[in-house]
Design an enzyme around this catalytic site. Structure first.
Site, mmCIF file in Angstrom:
data_model
loop_
_atom_site.group_PDB
_atom_site.id
_atom_site.type_symbol
_atom_site.label_atom_id
_atom_site.label_comp_id
_atom_site.label_asym_id
_atom_site.label_seq_id
_atom_site.Cartn_x
_atom_site.Cartn_y
_atom_site.Cartn_z
ATOM 1 N N GLY A 1 0.782 -1.233 0.000
ATOM 2 C CA GLY A 1 0.000 0.000 0.000
ATOM 3 C C GLY A 1 0.808 1.274 0.000
ATOM 4 N N SER B 1 -5.169 11.213 7.657
ATOM 5 C CA SER B 1 -6.215 10.985 6.656
ATOM 6 C C SER B 1 -7.141 12.188 6.619
ATOM 7 C CB SER B 1 -7.019 9.740 7.003
ATOM 8 O OG SER B 1 -8.192 9.641 6.227
ATOM 9 N N TYR C 1 -11.988 5.054 13.374
ATOM 10 C CA TYR C 1 -10.855 5.340 12.493
ATOM 11 C C TYR C 1 -10.618 6.847 12.401
ATOM 12 C CZ TYR C 1 -8.260 5.910 8.097
ATOM 13 O OH TYR C 1 -7.340 6.278 7.153
#
Length: 264
Positions: free
Chosen positions: A18, A141, A154
């Protein structure tokens, strides 16, 4: 701009696949000696071999250790007591209804996504400050700013990373060390490809259509209207780790495709 990281050692956690793998490969291409990290020796060896094959002159080592645990942290630190560049990339995500997320799962997300980077930064930052050069990057993120209702745990863990990153940057004032966070948007890593494949199977669509539908439905503010590639995210990280990025410190840098609607 020619980014040259020759003579620098870079540790990228969670780099067997990734975004992490793309970052490790990108750093190796710029001359850094990269240290690949993952939980199993087999995956570490596979990733290290892939990097040296793609970048023939690359210097790549590998350390198998679970950085979400204190034991794994100690194993990694014993094998690599000093680094010039630390990329805290290790992380997990899982779409799950808020009411089904247990205390244990909240702790697991905090251990993997937050505490792993806290431990390693605590271990390496002091030496960086003494040498007056170093780079620490947290892979956060866009979900840190737009908490996704389908995976609140998350999003919260990614917001915590921003707090840690900015706080550590304050400790570097007046030095040649920088601490930053990079915020990818929806990115087509292996894990996301599996997620999209599952969506495609459920909806009877092909993967490409399912991916486009996900962006349209769940990230409608995206300006690029697609998933980013892991290489596009890695490009930002490599720059932030470079000598040329010396004036970028304490920042939250978005590679989100314009998902977050802000001018700042």
């Amino acid at each position: 701009m020619n980014i040259d990281l020759s003579g620098k050692t870079a540790l990228v956690t969670g780099s067997t696949s990734g975004i992490g793998f793309a970052i490790a490969k990108g750093l190796a291409e710029c001359g850094a000696e990269v240290v690949v990290n993952g939980r199993t020796q087999a995956n570490v060896d596979k990733a290290r071999t892939a990097i040296t094959k793609a970048v023939p002159k690359a210097k790549a080592a590998g350390i198998a250790a679970d950085v979400s645990t204190a034991k794994g942290h100690e194993q990694l630190l014993a094998a690599m007591p000093e680094v010039d560049i630390l990329v805290n990339n290790a992380g997990i995500f899982e779409p799950k209804d808020f009411f089904d997320i247990s205390d244990e799962e909240w702790r697991r997300f905090f251990d993997v996504n937050v505490l792993s980077g806290v431990r390693l930064s605590r271990a390496y930052l002091k030496d960086m400050l003494q040498r007056n050069w170093g780079r620490i990057v947290f892979i956060s993120s866009e979900s840190a700013l737009h908490i996704p209702p389908e995976m609140i745990h998350y999003g919260v863990s990614k917001t915590a990373q921003l707090g840690v990153s900015r706080g550590l940057a304050e400790l570097t004032a007046g030095t040649g060390v920088t601490v930053n966070a990079v915020l990818p948007g929806p990115t087509l890593s292996e894990g996301v490809e599996e997620f999209v494949a599952a969506l495609a199977k459920q909806s009877g669509q092909n993967a490409e259509t399912a991916a486009a539908s996900f962006i349209k439905q769940h990230r409608p503010t995206s300006l690029i209207q697609r998933f980013a590639t892991v290489e596009e995210v890695a490009n930002m990280v490599v720059y932030v780790c470079s000598k040329e990025a010396s004036a970028t410190n304490g920042a939250a840098l978005r590679v989100d495709g314009g998902v977050v609607r802000t001018i700042a």
